[in-house]
Design a protein around this motif. Structure first.
Motif, mmCIF file in Angstrom:
data_model
loop_
_atom_site.group_PDB
_atom_site.id
_atom_site.type_symbol
_atom_site.label_atom_id
_atom_site.label_comp_id
_atom_site.label_asym_id
_atom_site.label_seq_id
_atom_site.Cartn_x
_atom_site.Cartn_y
_atom_site.Cartn_z
ATOM 1 N N GLY A 218 0.787 -1.229 0.000
ATOM 2 C CA GLY A 218 0.000 0.000 0.000
ATOM 3 C C GLY A 218 0.817 1.276 0.000
ATOM 4 O O GLY A 218 0.260 2.365 -0.029
ATOM 5 N N TYR B 75 0.739 -0.064 -5.346
ATOM 6 C CA TYR B 75 0.196 0.399 -4.062
ATOM 7 C C TYR B 75 -1.274 0.789 -4.173
ATOM 8 O O TYR B 75 -2.045 0.599 -3.233
ATOM 9 C CB TYR B 75 1.037 1.526 -3.464
ATOM 10 N N ASN B 78 -3.207 -2.453 -4.249
ATOM 11 C CA ASN B 78 -3.215 -3.021 -2.905
ATOM 12 C C ASN B 78 -4.223 -2.314 -2.011
ATOM 13 O O ASN B 78 -4.951 -2.944 -1.245
ATOM 14 C CB ASN B 78 -1.818 -2.935 -2.299
ATOM 15 N N ARG B 79 -4.291 -0.987 -2.126
ATOM 16 C CA ARG B 79 -5.223 -0.239 -1.274
ATOM 17 C C ARG B 79 -6.662 -0.576 -1.590
ATOM 18 O O ARG B 79 -7.550 -0.371 -0.765
ATOM 19 C CB ARG B 79 -5.004 1.263 -1.448
ATOM 20 N N TRP B 107 -0.831 0.225 6.581
ATOM 21 C CA TRP B 107 -1.781 0.873 5.682
ATOM 22 C C TRP B 107 -3.210 0.378 5.933
ATOM 23 O O TRP B 107 -4.113 1.210 6.105
ATOM 24 C CB TRP B 107 -1.392 0.696 4.215
#
Ligand SMILES: Nc1ncnc2c1ncn2[C@@H]1O[C@H](COP(=O)(O)OP(=O)(O)O)[C@@H](O)[C@H]1O
Ligand SMILES: [Mg+2]
Lengths: 428, 253
Positions: A218, B75, B78-79, B107
């Motif tokens: 992330g 990223y 992934n979020r 995160w």
């Protein structure tokens, strides 16, 4: 699964216990900073301590990049220098009380770091290093061109005593300046330490270790680096403002590539792997510099050699060497190392002194005026044009080298013995 | 039918002149456990890399919960709730085992780029990281730098990092590669447990694991999916038998 027994799990500390343990070094440092001027009273000692404290902040800020974030910068002095120049100008407005000045230096360093970081933190590695070098060169060149801000070759001067008094203090005395610098160093070091314990600071380490994996958790590697970079610029700017306060002048030397190189050296010598590494490096380097530079013109050569030796033999720096002895210490076996270490130290120190004498004689022969054939070395008067000083110093150095080689296996054996029951204790 | 968790349409990927993925269509329903099998070099890892943002596809669309994600950085993907593991262990070698897992939780737990929270003060964060360590059987190695772990331990950590954040879609690239039988059994049990109610996509060579775990199987050969069906149907599929599975199944028996 074949995984180590769960019995060696470290017990979780109680909250207050671990908090106490975390606070203790800071309390000790605080007390030490308060007490130092009472121990070392001479004005030259305070000069050295001020210089040391500024270098500590600068080195810690540099290590936010190198050790914590995996960014090798060749131009970090830019942020210190720019913060410092800005602070001198702010000081000269006579509007800002001196203790607040570092905030201005920090903000200016931060702003410049935001600008440069916006394009330099996309990648670490060679690209980052090259950009830092380019920016360093660029700013150093502009410092000669933009005279109104950088003051040309003469630099920009200020007078700290003319700033508005703060609680009746006008910072005319060196001790007052010491406490001002020490306070800012303490706060900056604490803030930089706490940064490493935040999500942004933890991820800086993660990106350093494996930038790609961090992205799959992330985090944009670029943003993580950018944040460390900005923070490093801020604290470098604070160091710059303290230069303005301490020396009341800033010149191109405070932001050029040489200064950037020196701080890399200082940080590396202290050790990039631990938070206190740069502190140790800054203290050791400043001491070395102030002692050696009084004794010899060749001091930079010695520092350079020391750096080479560190890179080749002790990549963890001074703190790395100390930390290596942790396991032996925990096993109570440090005693095994004492005698081999003493022997080796005696040989190495003798060898280094002999080699240094050889270099000094060489230097004297090359640089002394014609007909001046004698020099003083450690209270001895030496005829540098005779053969025996060359033979003696060179010979002793070579003999010591050979002896050190002979002693090495003993030291290695003692080291192995001291680390024998090292199973399962590779803790940080 | 509900929106697929992951959906690929007409996905191509070339590296220079080499066409590695040649028109893949794939749909994985929410809550499904989907295995991708195929010979070495078929492009399975490449397909993973396309879905997770490591590479952008040359052509085609990839949707996560109905939203197009192709070409987005890892990223961002992934979020949006997709987490993956790597065939070649990909951890933070200098950080402790505990730190590795904790980084994976930052995160998802909303701490983002915060520089005003201290991680030591986040009791839930630390408790969850320790909980993951228990589950992957690495609690005893909590403070060891991850780079010093044994191979099988690193594999377990790799999976721990992947599942820690509780992502909706979990993708595992050969999670049991190089593990002994008992280690494989432990990892499979863990995977089954942590993917309960989640979408799982995994590449796996161990047919025992595949037929034990998967609801559906896709067979990838030379960058094309030659079958995508239930385990029974794939087992009976003549094309699959011929292309790949015959030999692999014999080896498994
Ligand atoms: N980054 C890359 N650049 C060039 N070729 C690649 C790259 N990644 C994978 N390939 C090639 O793609 C093919 C498929 O690789 P991979 O997806 O790893 O197969 P699998 O995981 O099915 O064994 C291999 O021939 C490999 O050499
Ligand atoms: Mg693969």
């Amino acid at each position: 699964m074949t995984i180590a027994p769960t019995s060696d799990r470290q017990p979780q500390d109680t909250l207050t216990g671990s908090q106490w343990r975390a606070a203790l070094p800071w309390l000790i440092a605080f007390a030490l900073l308060l007490a130092l001027p009472f121990v070392f009273r001479s004005s030259s000692a305070i000069t050295v301590m001020n210089q040391m404290a500024i270098t500590v902040i600068f080195a810690l800020s540099y290590n936010m990049l190198l050790g914590q974030g995996g960014m090798l910068s060749f131009g970090h002095a830019v942020y210190m220098g720019l913060g410092g120049f800005f602070a001198v100008h702010v000081m000269n407005t006579l509007l800002v009380p001196l203790p607040l000045l570092p905030l201005f230096g920090g903000l200016f360093g931060l702003i410049f770091a935001i600008i440069v970081g916006a394009f330099s933190t996309r990648r670490a590695g060679t690209v980052f290093a090259m950009i830092s070098l380019g920016v360093g060169e660029l700013v150093a060149a502009s410092s000669i061109i933009i005279v109104s801000f950088f003051g040309g070759e003469a630099g920009v001067k200020g007078d700290r005593t003319e700033a508005p008094a703060f609680l009746g203090i006008n910072f005319a005395s060196q001790t007052q300046v010491y406490y001002l610098i020490a306070a800012w160093m303490f706060l900056s070091a604490l803030a930089m330490y706490l940064f490493t314990r935040t999500p942004a600071g933890r991820m800086a380490n993660a990106v350093r270790d494996n930038e790609e994996r961090a992205e799959f958790l992330g985090y944009s590697q670029r943003t993580v680096r950018f944040m460390s970079f900005c923070a490093a610029g801020f604290f470098a700017g604070i160091a710059g403002a303290l230069i303005a306060i301490n020396f009341e002048i800033l010149t191109e030397e405070n932001l050029n590539l040489t200064s950037s190189g020196v701080i890399l050296l200082v940080t590396f010598l202290g050790g990039v792997g631990f938070f206190i590494g740069p502190i140790v490096g800054a203290v050791a380097f400043t001491l070395l510099q102030s002692v050696l530079s009084l004794q010899t013109d060749l001091w930079q050569l010695y520092v350079g050699l020391l750096f080479l030796l560190a890179v080749m033999f002790f990549p963890g720096g001074l703190t790395g060497v100390l930390a290596m002895h942790g396991p032996a210490w925990r096993h109570g076996k440090l005693g095994l190392l004492t005698v081999p270490y003493l022997k080796l130290t005696a040989v190495v120190v003798t060898g280094i002194l002999a080699a240094a004498c050889f270099l000094e004689i060489l230097f004297h022969v090359r640089h002394a005026s014609v007909g001046e054939n004698t020099m003083r070395l450690f209270k001895l008067t030496i005829d540098t044009h005779a053969v025996w000083p060359w033979l003696a110093t060179g010979g002793v150095a070579l003999i010591c080298l050979a002896l050190a080689n002979r002693l090495a296996p003993d030291v290695k054996a003692a080291w192995d013995a001291a680390n024998l029951p090292a199973k399962g204790s590779a803790r940080r | 039918m509900s929106i697929p968790a992951v959906e690929l349409t007409g996905v191509h990927k070339s590296f220079g002149k080499a066409k590695i993925i040649c028109g893949v269509d794939l749909s994985v329903a929410p809550g499904e456990r989907h295995a991708i099998i195929g010979p070495n070099g078929a492009g399975k890892s490449t397909l993973f890399n396309l879905i997770t943002g490591r590479f952008a596809p040359t052509q085609g669309t990839i949707r996560l919960h109905g939203e197009e994600i192709q070409g987005r950085p890892p990223y961002e993907i992934n979020r949006r709730g997709l987490s993956r593991s790597f065939q070649i262990t990909n951890i933070f070698p200098q950080l402790s085992v505990f730190e590795n897992v904790r980084c994976a939780l930052l995160w998802p737990m909303g701490l983002r780029y915060s520089f005003w929270h201290l991680v030591s003060g986040q009791s839930e964060l630390n408790a969850r990281a320790d909980d993951i360590l228990e589950r992957i059987n690495l609690a005893g190695r909590r403070n060891v730098p991850a780079g010093l772990l044994a191979y099988a331990e690193q594999r377990a950590l790799e999976i721990g990092i992947t599942i820690a954040g509780g992502a909706e879609v979990i993708m595992l690239d050969e999670p049991t590669a190089g593990m002994s039988h008992s280690e494989t059994d432990a990892i499979v049990a863990l995977i089954r447990q942590v993917t309960e109610g989640k979408t799982l996509i995994m590449v796996e060579h161990d047919m025992g694991v595949v037929f034990n775990l998967a609801d559906r199987i896709s067979v990838l050969v030379y960058g094309q999916i030659v079958a995508s069906d239930t385990p029974e149907a794939v087992r009976a599929n003549a094309k699959v038998q011929e292309a790949y599975l015959g030999a692999a199944l014999e080896a498994a028996e």
